[in-house]
Enzyme design. Structure first.
Site, short mmCIF file in Angstrom:
data_model
loop_
_atom_site.label_atom_id
_atom_site.label_comp_id
_atom_site.label_asym_id
_atom_site.label_seq_id
_atom_site.Cartn_x
_atom_site.Cartn_y
_atom_site.Cartn_z
CG ASP A 33 -1.69 -1.27 1.42
OD1 ASP A 33 -2.15 -1.83 0.41
OD2 ASP A 33 -1.83 -1.73 2.57
CD GLU A 202 -8.95 -2.48 -1.37
OE1 GLU A 202 -9.22 -2.41 -0.17
OE2 GLU A 202 -8.31 -3.43 -1.86
#
Length: 439
Positions: A33, A202
């Site tokens: 991420d 997302e």
């Protein structure tokens, strides 16, 4: 010179087109991420930190306890600044949840604001917190409470040119709201971002370029996440879907998560993949590749590479298994140690004429005198090393019967500067190379 050798030499030649670090960029721990930001003239990387789960309930799921920060000036050599925030530091968070997922960091008025999701005490779901520091590498001190009115994960903050800040996050869709000047409170009601493709989304990352606002996000178009994007004339939308930045993983890694960054005139895509954990895609590692825009502002699709970005120092260990190109036959890549994949990969040349190239190696003033290679072979052979098509060394590889050996030979005809490297098997069979290095 025979035709086969000439063919290999020609394949070593390649044109330079900007900068092209070896992927993944961080070894020894899992990183996912990635949010990349430029602070103080360096690139700072704010990833999440996958770990093997110490609790039974997360054995087959994402498990994240803390955050590290990394920095680099050349996108090749990365400094680990250590743990900057842990779940045990968050006063409102559940210290046993292991849910410190994707973060972000921005700078305003002398303070660095670190945004992170965590599971709150006594509640289900996620909240988004803020921690602050005087430096981009922390440590960061979390505020006593999460941001009121926000439930979800994957915070991203866009600081617009007029100083207004916007918070994006995912939670039952993609959301955006204005932030107050203190960056710790909402200044508007959350808005669900519309006009983007249906399906699970997302990890929003938003930025502005040439007056256009880009909302980029992981999207399950098929079975796993690809990276998609939409554009708008306003940071709060509506956003119009434009296309795919990166296709879904060819090896089935379910997630991808990313950021985009301009650094020294070049745009880059930071993303993750499970290269160091092929059998468990909840342990990911950060990669980088160059990114380009079309004249109309749309984004050209990025094809992930092993070579990654940056210029390699010839005096460092050059992992040719992170190749730029390779022959269609006779080369395959495998782990050096199946029990510790952080040891990286090896290149296996099965037969004569097989080759790999590794672009953009800096030989400095051209006064390097030797090349060393860590090799292994059960049959022996000769490796040939070229720089931009010029033979600079032949390495005679003896039969080693399953063990590694480091061989060193002199260089001839090496010139200064940056060159594309080519390593080929001139003769013999079944030669393995871990790395090469120039001295």
């Amino acid at each position: 010179m025979n035709k086969r050798v000439l063919f290999v030499l020609l394949l070593c030649l390649g044109a330079f087109s900007g900068l092209v670090a070896q992927n993944p960029i961080i070894s020894g721990q899992f990183t996912a991420d990635p949010t990349a930001r430029v602070f103080e003239g360096k690139v700072y990387l704010y990833p999440s930190h996958d770990i093997p789960s110490p609790v039974e309930r997360l054995q087959e799921w994402f498990c994240m306890e803390d955050y590290h920060v990394f920095s680099s000036e050349d996108l090749v050599k990365w400094t680990d600044h250590g743990v900057v925030l842990s779940q045990s530091d968050v006063p409102w968070g559940d210290a046993g949840s292991y849910s410190m997922w994707a973060p972000d960091c921005v700078y305003k008025n002398g303070t660095y604001y670190f945004f992170f999701p965590a599971s709150p005490k006594g509640e289900k779901g996620f909240r988004i917190g803020v921690a602050t520091s005087d430096t981009p590498f922390g440590p960061f001190k979390p505020l006593a409470e999460p941001i009121a009115g926000v439930q979800g994960i994957d915070p991203c903050v866009l600081l617009d040119k007029d100083g207004q800040a916007y918070l994006y996050w995912s939670g039952r869709g993609l959301n955006v709201a204005r932030l107050k000047d203190n960056l710790t409170e909402l200044d508007s009601a959350p808005v669900l971002v519309a006009d983007v493709k249906d399906g699970f989304k997302e990890g929003p990352f938003a930025f502005e370029r040439n007056g256009k606002y880009y909302l980029t996000y992981p999207w399950v178009k098929d079975k796993t996440e690809c990276l998609a994007y939409a554009m708008s004339d306003s940071p709060m939308g509506p956003f119009e879907y434009k296309g795919i930045i990166m296709d879904q993983s060819p090896t089935g890694c379910w997630t991808n998560h990313h950021s985009l960054l301009e650094y020294k005139g070049q745009w880059y895509l930071f993303y993750h993949h499970n290269d160091y954990s092929p059998d468990f895609d909840k342990n990911r590692s950060v990669c980088i590749d160059s990114l380009f825009f079309n004249a109309d502002g749309t984004i050209r699709q990025v094809v992930p590479t092993l070579r990654g970005v940056g210029i390699a120092d010839a005096r460092s260990l050059i992992q040719i298994d992170r190749y730029s190109t390779k022959s269609e036959e006779g080369v395959f890549i495998d782990y050096v140690n199946q029990d510790d994949k952080f040891e990286g990969w090896k290149t296996f040349f099965s037969h004569e004429g097989a080759w790999v190239t590794f672009h953009r190696v800096d030989f400095g003033d051209g006064k390097l005198q030797k090349v060393s290679a860590r090799v292994s072979s059960e049959m022996g052979g000769t490796l040939q090393v070229c720089a931009d098509g010029h033979v600079i060394a032949d390495i005679e590889v003896p039969v080693t019967v399953g063990r590694w050996q480091t061989l060193t030979v002199p260089l001839t005809g090496l010139q200064e500067g940056v060159h594309n490297l080519c390593v080929s098997l001139l003769s013999g069979r079944n030669v393995q190379v871990d790395w090469i290095r120039f001295e």
